[in-house]
Motif scaffolding. Structure first.
Motif, short mmCIF file in Angstrom:
data_model
loop_
_atom_site.label_atom_id
_atom_site.label_comp_id
_atom_site.label_asym_id
_atom_site.label_seq_id
_atom_site.Cartn_x
_atom_site.Cartn_y
_atom_site.Cartn_z
N GLN A 32 0.83 -1.21 0.00
CA GLN A 32 0.00 0.00 0.00
C GLN A 32 0.86 1.26 0.00
O GLN A 32 0.58 2.21 -0.71
CB GLN A 32 -0.91 -0.03 1.22
N GLN A 33 1.94 1.28 0.80
CA GLN A 33 2.75 2.48 0.92
C GLN A 33 3.79 2.61 -0.18
O GLN A 33 3.96 3.68 -0.75
CB GLN A 33 3.44 2.50 2.29
N LEU A 34 4.51 1.54 -0.45
CA LEU A 34 5.62 1.61 -1.39
C LEU A 34 5.18 1.52 -2.85
O LEU A 34 5.68 2.23 -3.70
CB LEU A 34 6.65 0.51 -1.10
N LEU A 35 4.25 0.62 -3.11
CA LEU A 35 3.86 0.38 -4.50
C LEU A 35 2.59 1.11 -4.89
O LEU A 35 2.19 1.08 -6.05
CB LEU A 35 3.66 -1.13 -4.73
N LYS A 36 1.93 1.74 -3.91
CA LYS A 36 0.68 2.46 -4.17
C LYS A 36 -0.34 1.53 -4.82
O LYS A 36 -1.02 1.90 -5.75
CB LYS A 36 0.90 3.71 -5.03
N GLN A 37 -0.39 0.31 -4.33
CA GLN A 37 -1.29 -0.70 -4.86
C GLN A 37 -2.15 -1.25 -3.75
O GLN A 37 -1.87 -1.04 -2.58
CB GLN A 37 -0.52 -1.86 -5.47
N SER A 38 -3.13 -2.01 -4.13
CA SER A 38 -3.99 -2.67 -3.16
C SER A 38 -4.09 -4.15 -3.46
O SER A 38 -5.17 -4.68 -3.67
CB SER A 38 -5.38 -2.03 -3.18
N ARG A 39 -2.93 -4.79 -3.53
CA ARG A 39 -2.97 -6.24 -3.74
C ARG A 39 -3.50 -6.89 -2.47
O ARG A 39 -3.53 -6.29 -1.41
CB ARG A 39 -1.59 -6.77 -4.09
N LYS A 40 -3.92 -8.13 -2.59
CA LYS A 40 -4.54 -8.84 -1.49
C LYS A 40 -3.65 -9.95 -0.99
O LYS A 40 -2.69 -10.33 -1.63
CB LYS A 40 -5.88 -9.46 -1.93
N ALA A 41 -4.04 -10.50 0.16
CA ALA A 41 -3.37 -11.67 0.71
C ALA A 41 -4.41 -12.78 0.83
O ALA A 41 -5.59 -12.52 1.04
CB ALA A 41 -2.79 -11.35 2.09
N LEU A 42 -3.94 -14.01 0.67
CA LEU A 42 -4.78 -15.19 0.92
C LEU A 42 -4.30 -15.82 2.21
O LEU A 42 -3.10 -16.03 2.39
CB LEU A 42 -4.64 -16.22 -0.20
N PHE A 43 -5.22 -16.11 3.11
CA PHE A 43 -4.90 -16.84 4.32
C PHE A 43 -5.69 -18.13 4.24
O PHE A 43 -6.91 -18.13 4.32
CB PHE A 43 -5.27 -16.04 5.57
N VAL A 44 -5.00 -19.24 4.05
CA VAL A 44 -5.63 -20.53 3.79
C VAL A 44 -5.56 -21.40 5.04
O VAL A 44 -4.47 -21.64 5.58
CB VAL A 44 -4.93 -21.25 2.61
N LEU A 45 -6.74 -21.83 5.47
CA LEU A 45 -6.87 -22.69 6.65
C LEU A 45 -7.72 -23.89 6.29
O LEU A 45 -8.65 -23.77 5.49
CB LEU A 45 -7.52 -21.92 7.80
N PRO A 46 -7.44 -25.06 6.88
CA PRO A 46 -8.12 -26.28 6.44
C PRO A 46 -9.55 -26.47 6.93
O PRO A 46 -10.30 -27.25 6.34
CB PRO A 46 -7.22 -27.39 6.99
N TYR A 47 -9.95 -25.79 7.99
CA TYR A 47 -11.28 -26.04 8.57
C TYR A 47 -12.07 -24.75 8.70
O TYR A 47 -11.53 -23.70 9.00
CB TYR A 47 -11.13 -26.71 9.93
N VAL A 48 -13.38 -24.87 8.52
CA VAL A 48 -14.27 -23.72 8.58
C VAL A 48 -14.17 -23.01 9.94
O VAL A 48 -14.13 -21.78 10.00
CB VAL A 48 -15.73 -24.14 8.29
N ALA A 49 -14.12 -23.77 11.02
CA ALA A 49 -14.03 -23.16 12.35
C ALA A 49 -12.76 -22.32 12.48
O ALA A 49 -12.80 -21.21 13.03
CB ALA A 49 -14.06 -24.25 13.44
N LEU A 50 -11.64 -22.82 11.97
CA LEU A 50 -10.39 -22.04 12.00
C LEU A 50 -10.50 -20.80 11.12
O LEU A 50 -10.01 -19.73 11.48
CB LEU A 50 -9.22 -22.90 11.53
N CYS A 51 -11.15 -20.94 9.97
CA CYS A 51 -11.35 -19.80 9.07
C CYS A 51 -12.16 -18.70 9.75
O CYS A 51 -11.81 -17.52 9.67
CB CYS A 51 -12.06 -20.23 7.78
N GLU A 52 -13.24 -19.10 10.40
CA GLU A 52 -14.10 -18.12 11.07
C GLU A 52 -13.34 -17.38 12.17
O GLU A 52 -13.40 -16.15 12.27
CB GLU A 52 -15.34 -18.81 11.65
N GLU A 53 -12.61 -18.11 12.97
CA GLU A 53 -11.82 -17.52 14.05
C GLU A 53 -10.76 -16.56 13.48
O GLU A 53 -10.57 -15.45 13.96
CB GLU A 53 -11.16 -18.64 14.85
#
Length: 176
Positions: free
Chosen positions: A23-44
Motif C-alpha cells: 500500500q505504501q511503497l507500491l501504491k497498490q492494493s494487492r490482497k493476501a490469501l490466508f488458507v486454513l483447512p477447517y471452517v471453524a479455523l477460518c471463522e476464528e
C-alpha cells in the motif's frame, strides 16, 4: 516448530507487513490469501484479522463453508480467508480469466501444512501449493513491465510464459 510456538503470529505479522508495504511503497492494493483447512479455523481467523487490518482501511473477505463474498477482489479487500478448496478455485478462475495474479496477490499464508500428506484434504492442498509455487517462480524469474498482450491470455500451467513483471512485484509464500 512445536504447537504454540508463535508460527501463526509470525505469519500474521509478515502478512500485514506485505500488505502495508504494498500500500505504501507500491501504491497498490494487492490482497493476501490466508488458507486454513477447517471452517471453524477460518471463522476464528477472519474475526482476528478483521481487527488487525483496520488501520490499513482494508476488509477481510470470507470464502469457506458456503460463505463467499461477492467481491473477493474489490479495492477495499485486504485479506481473503479461505479453505484450500476455495483458494484453489480462486487461483484456477484467475488463471482461466487471464487475471495477472502478481497484480492481485502479494502474500499467501497456508496454515496446517502437515495436512498435505493426508488422504482426505492433502491432494487439494498439494495442488494449491504447486500452483502457488509455480506462480511465485514465474514472478521471480521475470523482468521488465508486464505485456498487455499476455494479460488477455489465460495462464496455463505447462505453457511457456513470456510475461515480464516489474521487479517490485513479488508473491510472498508462508507455510506453517
Amino acid at each position: 516448530a512445536p504447537t504454540s510456538s508463535g508460527k501463526t503470529l509470525l505469519a500474521e505479522i509478515l502478512l500485514l507487513r506485505a500488505l502495508g508495504d504494498d500500500q505504501q511503497l507500491l501504491k497498490q492494493s494487492r490482497k493476501a490469501l490466508f488458507v486454513l483447512p477447517y471452517v471453524a479455523l477460518c471463522e476464528e481467523k477472519a474475526r482476528r484479522l478483521s481487527k488487525l487490518i483496520m488501520p490499513l482501511s482494508r476488509n477481510v473477505k470470507k470464502a469457506y463453508g458456503g460463505e463467499h463474498s461477492r467481491q473477493m477482489w474489490d479495492p477495499e479487500t485486504g485479506i481473503n480467508v479461505c479453505t484450500p478448496e476455495n483458494a484453489n478455485s480462486m487461483l484456477n478462475r484467475m488463471m482461466e480469466e487471464g487475471t495477472p495474479i502478481e497484480d492481485e496477490i502479494c502474500c499467501v499464508v497456508v496454515d496446517e501444512l502437515h495436512l498435505v500428506g493426508r488422504e482426505d484434504r492433502g491432494t487439494v492442498m498439494e495442488m494449491l501449493l504447486s500452483k502457488v509455487a509455480f506462480i511465485s517462480k514465474l514472478i521471480r524469474n521475470s523482468n521488465g513491465p508486464s505485456e498487455q498482450a499476455h494479460r488477455s491470455q489465460p495462464l496455463t500451467i505447462g505453457t511457456p510464459v513470456t510475461q515480464s513483471t516489474p521487479s517490485d512485484h513479488f508473491l510472498q509464500v508462508i507455510g506453517l
